[in-house]
Enzyme design. Structure first.
Site: not given
Ligand code: DGL
Length: 267
Positions: A6-7, A38-39, A69, A71, A154, A186-188
């Site tokens: 993941d990012s 990364y988004g 991730c 993204t 975050e 998205c993961t979060h």
């Molecule tokens: N892990 C990214 C995703 O699932 C979210 C965080 C990022 O923007 O890197 O899209």
């Protein structure tokens, strides 16, 4: 080992689901915390960063990597599978979270009206929309980028009333479109699942990629004994990160449910 990338630490939510259903394998988690998010980055940069991460995990001995991730799954996976792997690692596999999530959303949607919330990059890539339409050209798809949600989570602000207000604003077009199923792309976002459910109201089906990806991985390993037989079964978990600060440790606990010991690495 199974590599999970993941990012940042959000992908620990996905890893957690894998550990529930497939605890016997050895896992190596890598979070690119030095370069998150990364988004908001271009396709070219997300691809370059993701290739570096994949390469690192393969060099550590992973046989299979899951891009937790969204993204990276949306913007880099196809090129990695079609261009990068055949040249560099023809016997190894990289899987993502977009296609399993799309399949699940289509299976669960009652009226064929599906919403997607994701990072700006994922929405701009139109990956969810394209994959949904590939499997069902008639499905109605409403996408909404939610750029403020990752920074809010975050920053530990998931319980702040300002987050509720922002979430209500992001979800308004999806409510207005009366989507019956909503992909948390998205993961979060699974951290905000209950809030999303409350705002969207009764009758909405939420699809979280972590659970879906875990169920699909079980199925994938059954269908691919040639990959499964190469996975070691020591039940170990190692956590790697490209940067480590006290905040990342706090986030790791939030996403994983318990503290994790991370080693810092350079990609
Ligand atoms: N892990 C990214 C995703 O699932 C979210 C965080 C990022 O923007 O890197 O899209």
């Amino acid at each position: 080992m199974i590599g999970v990338f993941d990012s940042g630490f959000g992908g620990l939510v996905v890893l957690r689901e894998f550990l529930q259903v497939l605890p016997q394998y050895d896992y190596l988690y890598l979070g690119d915390n030095a370069r998150i998010p990364y988004g908001t980055r271009s396709d070219r940069v997300v691809l370059r960063f993701t290739e570096q991460a994949v390469d690192y995990l393969f060099r550590q001995g992973c046989q299979l990597i899951i891009l937790a991730c969204h993204t990276a799954s949306a913007k880099a996976l196809r090129t990695i599978q079609q261009v990068y792997l055949p040249v560099h690692y023809p016997d190894l596999r990289v899987l993502g979270v977009v296609i399993p999530t799309v399949e699940e959303a289509l299976a669960r949607s009652r009226r064929g009206s599906i919403g997607v919330i994701a990072t700006e990059g994922t929405v701009a890539s139109r990956s969810f929309e394209l994959e949904l339409h590939k499997l069902d050209p008639g499905v109605e798809v409403v996408q909404q980028a939610c750029p403020l949600l990752v920074p809010l989570i975050e920053s530990g602000e998931q319980d702040w009333e300002g987050t509720d207000m922002i979430l209500r604003r992001y979800l308004a077009p999806l409510k207005a479109a009366q989507v019956d199923t909503l992909i948390l792309g998205c993961t979060h976002y699974s951290i905000l699942k209950d809030k999303v459910a409350a705002i969207m109201g009764d009758g909405i089906t939420l699809v979280c990629s972590g659970q879906v990806a875990a169920a699909k991985l079980v199925d994938y390993l059954k269908r691919h004994p040639e990959i499964e037989s190469r996975l070691s079964r020591g039940g170990t978990r190692r956590f790697l990160t490209t940067d480590l600060t006290p905040r990342f440790q706090m986030l790791a606990s939030l996403f994983m449910g318990n503290a994790v010991d991370s080693e810092v690495v350079e990609l």
